[in-house]
Write an enzyme that holds these catalytic residues in place. Structure first.
Site, PDB file in Angstrom:
ATOM      1  CG  ASP A   1      -1.612   1.243   1.516  1.00  0.00           C
ATOM      2  OD1 ASP A   1      -2.309   1.713   0.596  1.00  0.00           O
ATOM      3  OD2 ASP A   1      -1.495   1.780   2.634  1.00  0.00           O
ATOM      4  CG  LEU A   2       1.548   3.981  -2.917  1.00  0.00           C
ATOM      5  CD1 LEU A   2       1.140   4.868  -4.095  1.00  0.00           C
ATOM      6  CD2 LEU A   2       3.064   3.989  -2.764  1.00  0.00           C
ATOM      7  CG  ASP A   3      -1.728   7.738   0.598  1.00  0.00           C
ATOM      8  OD1 ASP A   3      -1.290   8.885   0.782  1.00  0.00           O
ATOM      9  OD2 ASP A   3      -2.053   7.305  -0.523  1.00  0.00           O
TER      10      ASP A   3
ATOM     11  CE  LYS B   1      -5.495  -0.588  -1.390  1.00  0.00           C
ATOM     12  NZ  LYS B   1      -4.496  -0.029  -0.469  1.00  0.00           N
TER      13      LYS B   1
ATOM     14  CG  ASP C   1      -2.379   2.515   6.457  1.00  0.00           C
ATOM     15  OD1 ASP C   1      -2.720   3.590   6.975  1.00  0.00           O
ATOM     16  OD2 ASP C   1      -2.510   2.282   5.246  1.00  0.00           O
TER      17      ASP C   1
ATOM     18  CG  ASN D   1      -8.022   1.048   1.499  1.00  0.00           C
ATOM     19  OD1 ASN D   1      -7.378   1.052   2.551  1.00  0.00           O
ATOM     20  ND2 ASN D   1      -7.731   1.852   0.489  1.00  0.00           N
TER      21      ASN D   1
END
Length: 277
Positions: free
Chosen positions: A8-10, A197, A220, A223
């Protein structure tokens, strides 16, 4: 032996200031020479692009919570499950009736209303404007969502904020057509039903010599749950909600703001080399 790292990014790869630790960048670049590293994000591909380039990746990216897979190498959508236009139109009208502030993700941009801008999108726009025009993430203010729906090939997903968001998520129409997942404390993403996802990651693995149990996935937020549950090693960040940490196989030793935490995880699960600091 693990054969793929899904990130994941954010709140995971990105620190709170929207940067990536140089230590992590170097570690991911080293790993990507031997093991596929796949970004699986709620972001639009246009706002994920700067990070993809920083990390030096060549794999496709899973965007908008599994709605589509994008290939930056050839600048094309490889596959998608976009919203039907009539469903998107009804969603916009219903969200307005419930006084929700809306963001719409279309083929090549994020769109929000100039009459009801969201602070986080305004902040994201400022960040986007720091990039050269030819490489700038596309975030635009618009007059009318209905007009934009008709003039873009795809509507990927919606994001809403507002006091009635939880009630809105439970409406029969929304339940019938959308998968609603929290992507932030007060923010719900609505993608086409079936899009997650985890589902997109499972589809990506089809035809490859990689089993789900050979995947490490790190995230985190809500989603991210579907991919954490799919992976053989689902890792929650220390900054994740307690409920998400309890579902994960492992929790990181520090939050996303720690420069070393994900680099150390990569060492432990993939490189087994350790590193002195």
């Amino acid at each position: 032996m693990y054969k793929l790292l899904a990130l994941d990014l954010d709140g995971t790869v990105l620190k709170s200031d929207r940067t990536i630790s140089p230590i992590l960048i170097e570690k991911i670049r080293i790993l990507a020479e031997h093991i596929p590293v796949l970004i699986v994000t709620g972001r639009h591909h246009t706002t994920a692009r700067p990070y993809y380039q920083q990390l030096g990746l060549t794999t496709p990216i899973i965007c908008c919570n599994g709605t589509y897979i994008y290939d930056y190498q050839n600048e094309q959508v490889l596959e998608h499950n976009a919203l039907q236009k009539d469903v998107a139109r009804q969603f916009v009208s219903l969200a307005a009736e419930h006084d929700l502030t809306t963001v719409m993700y279309v083929t090549n941009a994020m769109l929000h209303s100039k009459y009801r801008p969201l602070p986080y999108v305004e902040s994201l726009s400022e960040w986007a404007n720091s990039f050269p025009r030819e490489n700038r993430p596309q975030i635009h203010k618009i007059n009318d969502f209905h007009h934009e729906i008709e003039h873009h090939p795809h509507v990927w997903k919606f994001v809403v904020e507002g006091k009635s968001a939880d009630h809105f998520a439970g409406l029969p129409f929304v339940q019938q057509h959308f998968n609603g997942e929290y992507s932030w404390k007060n923010r719900i993403d609505f993608a086409r039903i079936g899009n997650t996802k985890g589902a997109a990651l499972a589809k990506y693995l089809e035809g490859k010599d990689i089993l789900a149990e050979q995947v490490v996935a790190v995230g985190d937020h809500h989603n991210d749950i579907s991919m954490l549950m799919l992976a053989g090693m689902g890792v929650a960040m220390l900054n994740a909600d307690e409920a998400i940490q309890q579902l994960a196989d492992r929790v990181t030793a520090a939050t996303n703001d720690d420069d070393w935490v994900l680099a150390d995880l990569i060492d432990q699960l993939f490189l087994s080399e350790g590193e002195d600091r």
